[in-house]
Design an enzyme around this catalytic site. Sequence first.
Site, PDB file in Angstrom:
ATOM      1  N   GLN A  10       0.823  -1.207   0.000  1.00  0.00           N
ATOM      2  CA  GLN A  10       0.000   0.000   0.000  1.00  0.00           C
ATOM      3  C   GLN A  10       0.866   1.270   0.000  1.00  0.00           C
ATOM      4  OE1 GLN A  10      -3.145  -0.277  -0.549  1.00  0.00           O
ATOM      5  NE2 GLN A  10      -3.530   1.928  -0.501  1.00  0.00           N
ATOM      6  N   LYS A  12       3.913   1.670  -1.263  1.00  0.00           N
ATOM      7  CA  LYS A  12       4.464   1.900  -2.606  1.00  0.00           C
ATOM      8  C   LYS A  12       3.390   2.436  -3.547  1.00  0.00           C
ATOM      9  CE  LYS A  12       8.006  -1.687  -2.988  1.00  0.00           C
ATOM     10  NZ  LYS A  12       8.379  -2.888  -3.769  1.00  0.00           N
ATOM     11  N   ASP A  68      11.827  -3.573  -8.698  1.00  0.00           N
ATOM     12  CA  ASP A  68      12.642  -4.413  -7.819  1.00  0.00           C
ATOM     13  C   ASP A  68      13.803  -3.554  -7.324  1.00  0.00           C
ATOM     14  OD1 ASP A  68      12.806  -6.909  -6.542  1.00  0.00           O
ATOM     15  OD2 ASP A  68      14.490  -7.492  -7.792  1.00  0.00           O
ATOM     16  N   THR A  69      14.121  -3.713  -6.042  1.00  0.00           N
ATOM     17  CA  THR A  69      15.134  -2.852  -5.421  1.00  0.00           C
ATOM     18  C   THR A  69      16.181  -3.687  -4.707  1.00  0.00           C
ATOM     19  OG1 THR A  69      13.581  -1.031  -5.070  1.00  0.00           O
ATOM     20  CG2 THR A  69      15.472  -1.087  -3.621  1.00  0.00           C
TER      21      THR A  69
END
Length: 197
Positions: A10, A12, A68-69
């Site tokens: 939520q 993000k 993606d991090t």
Amino acid sequence: MKLVFATNNQHKLEEVRAILGDNHEVLSLKEIDFHGDIPETAGTLEGNALQKAQFVKEHFGLDCFADDTGLEVDALGGEPGVYSARYAGDAHDSEANMKKLLQKMAKKSDRKARFRTVVALIQGEETHLFEGIINGSIIRKRRGNGGFGYDPIFVPEGYTETLAEIGDEKNKISHRARAIAKLAEFLRQQEVENKTD
Ligand code: IMP
């Protein structure tokens, strides 16, 4: 324009909706009635972001973007990188992840690191990648209670506070905000071009 964001996080979702504005209707996985986990088995941030976006395109036929991090630490050859969430095991435990990282960094004098986010957008047949980076350093002892993940041990370049101490400012300077801003600019440009066609 309708776009799926392949997440159910939520926080993000709100961050991304605020950056993309009203021109784009951003739907979460829940809102397209998908409640499972999308596989993330690629060995790179780019691969995982693409894998997630492709999954939605294949199963729902909808245009989609996914992120993606990873935290990339120079003295550890880029670790934990794509394995950031599960560095200390499958429990995705941030405290354990930070503890492992600080232990591995105990004797390292080079403290340079960066967070890197890759966003993959699939629109029709086309794929586009956007990257956002924030450079900084790993401190020796955690500080601050805000944010999440590795925030308490990461001080961004030009700051003295950690990401867990700077509050809302984080959303303006973060790796994710920077990648999403590039996506937003790309979509804006497309709109301009479509209007003049
Ligand atoms: P994800 O791809 O956004 O799920 O991020 C993977 C992992 O990287 C997370 O589980 C966190 O450990 C770490 N991470 C991602 N973004 C941040 C951030 O903004 N601050 C601190 N850690 C983060």
